[in-house]
Design a protein around this motif. Sequence first.
Motif, mmCIF file in Angstrom:
data_model
loop_
_atom_site.group_PDB
_atom_site.id
_atom_site.type_symbol
_atom_site.label_atom_id
_atom_site.label_comp_id
_atom_site.label_asym_id
_atom_site.label_seq_id
_atom_site.Cartn_x
_atom_site.Cartn_y
_atom_site.Cartn_z
ATOM 1 N N HIS A 58 -48.473 14.396 -17.347
ATOM 2 C CA HIS A 58 -48.942 13.038 -17.047
ATOM 3 C C HIS A 58 -49.024 12.825 -15.532
ATOM 4 O O HIS A 58 -49.949 12.162 -15.041
ATOM 5 N N HIS A 59 -48.074 13.397 -14.804
ATOM 6 C CA HIS A 59 -48.118 13.306 -13.343
ATOM 7 C C HIS A 59 -49.357 14.026 -12.806
ATOM 8 O O HIS A 59 -50.016 13.541 -11.870
ATOM 9 N N GLN A 67 -52.407 11.887 -13.207
ATOM 10 C CA GLN A 67 -52.448 10.845 -12.178
ATOM 11 C C GLN A 67 -52.876 11.423 -10.835
ATOM 12 O O GLN A 67 -53.610 10.780 -10.080
ATOM 13 N N ARG A 98 -56.840 12.755 -11.403
ATOM 14 C CA ARG A 98 -57.776 11.751 -11.929
ATOM 15 C C ARG A 98 -59.013 12.423 -12.534
ATOM 16 O O ARG A 98 -60.146 12.186 -12.094
#
Length: 300
Positions: free
Chosen positions: A281-282, A285, A288
Amino acid sequence: MLDIVRLRILAAIAAHGSVTKAAHHLNYSQPAVSHHLARLEAETGARLVQRIGRGIRLTPEVQHLAHRATEIVGRVDTAAAELAAMVGLRTGRVRLAGFQSALATLVPHAAASLRRDHPGIELHLADAHPQVALNLLRAGQADAALIFRYDDTTPGDIRATHLFDDPMYLLSLQPGQTLPDHRNSDWIAGCEHCRREFIDACEQAGFTPRIAYTSDDVIVEQALVAAGMGVTTMPGLALRTHRAPGIQANALRDFRRRVYLATYGDPPDPPAITAFITALHHAVQQTRPGEPAHTPEHSS
């Protein structure tokens, strides 16, 4: 001495009422559960199950062992959780199966984050088409899978977390073009199993594409476009792995694929898997990937 793995399987069968459901709960294959059950029968000398139609039932003498197995497994899991909380997550293994462009773009960022925060966790990668990755997941040969779908549905027997939408692009030599602009052009497309959604998108635009070349290699596809041999469509993640000079990438409205992280079995996930999911998930982010690809006027 009774094996803790086999006791865990016996407890799962008692809780769920079938070998199939126990295998699903434990993220094992059904043959593996049946094998351990047979070994437990051989070790104890007791008949463990009775066949009832298409199902099974624990024999009365084994129901007591199953009750004790549930207690033992619960105490072992509690001890492991307490120890992990005290010493921190230092070791573990994550086996990830995923499609190529995700392994080339997202996963390196996630792997670096995982190694920085949990250097003792080993990450094993397998390059696999989404359907193959799901089969590995169901068979217990992968702990997690990165997959994509072109609609909003996911298989009902897995846990799928939507990560982002991956936009699709028309690759040609001219900017600002759409699918109908190439109703009479030669097209480069993937194999017959990979081109269904592309053909559907063209037919929704009012034409059937004339496929002149077949390739699943992004370098080959882009080289053919750059040479003026035809046009093609390509997802944004693939464009991030390679961008040939001279081609133009035009975003296509209402044509995208949805990227998911898939796991198997009931939550919570093991600590190492949870740590990898956090790192992934990092990475999303950071990179993108759902945003439009950079499309300079001439080349990348």
